[in-house]
Design a protein around this motif. Sequence first.
Motif: not given
Length: 332
Positions: A115-130
């Motif tokens: 079994r494998f759990h991969h921890v990633s980041t929200d930065e893969v989605f780029g960014d949003l306007e303010l």
Amino acid sequence: MKILVTGGAGFIGSNFVHYTLRTRPECRITVLDALTYAGSRASLAAADQTRLELIEGRIEDATLVDRLVADCDLVVHFAAESHNDNSIANPAPFVTTNVVGTFTLLEAVRRHDRRFHHVSTDEVFGDLELDDPERFRETTPYNPSSPYSATKASSDLLVKAWIRTFGVKATISNCSNNYGPYQHIEKFIPRQITNVLSGIKPKLYGAGLNVRDWIHVDDHNAAVWAIIDRAKPGSYYMIGADGEENNKTVVALVLELLGKPADWFDHVNDRPGHDLRYAIDATKLRTELGWEPRYTTFRDGLDATIAWYRDNEAWWQPLKAEVEARYARQGQ
């Protein structure tokens, strides 16, 4: 249960080790960590050493990884080069660790059916306007901005391909910005805290309007365990605690909690390509798995974090002068 934790001497990984040993008496942990500047034996010194083994090594070392994966039930993959500024200065280590390292782990997991759990980041989605009402969801397209986020996006896609093509029993989580104990003081929040504790003014990138969705590291790790315990293999989850704050507000709160004037900070050069805003929609995690954060306000989590850095100066003080000298050379 025998767990292999990659990057377990780093910030989030070491907190995962402490959290697991504290809450899961049935677990034994092997940590695999390269012990670069971002990992430290000292971050694991307070853990129960009778249930913990620390092995110094790299996740790109296929022979070592194969042996360790064969001897465990679960792999929780935190290991990553993760500092955006460093990725801009030198992208090469990010490709090696985040892409080649994840590939090496996936091949070992596939061979041994673990079994494998991969921890990633929200930065893969780029960014949003303010002013964008949207937040990142499991269906948001990838749009990375920096070498760091591009290599993390690549590692996510490798995991997804190994799930679909080879049937690897993996799950993925993409989390918002973490803060808490044992975070390297090059990072934004601990840098500001340790600056004030050292009598140095906090440093604010540009106008300080960039927004991050903050989550305490213990809440992140509780969510990781909710996914491991209750999610189906092949599932993806966003982890966030509705903690959106801009950098200027964070600095102001650090100053308030440490009894300093609100204007006691310096503006410094902004980061190239600095993403404007991250925001997580964790509805799927909350509704499907029943996870809720312990720290329901950013202020409470930050106050606890400040207390930890105040009480653990011996952990961070040897790093301080070098970190500030490096930032000074960058005009930051």
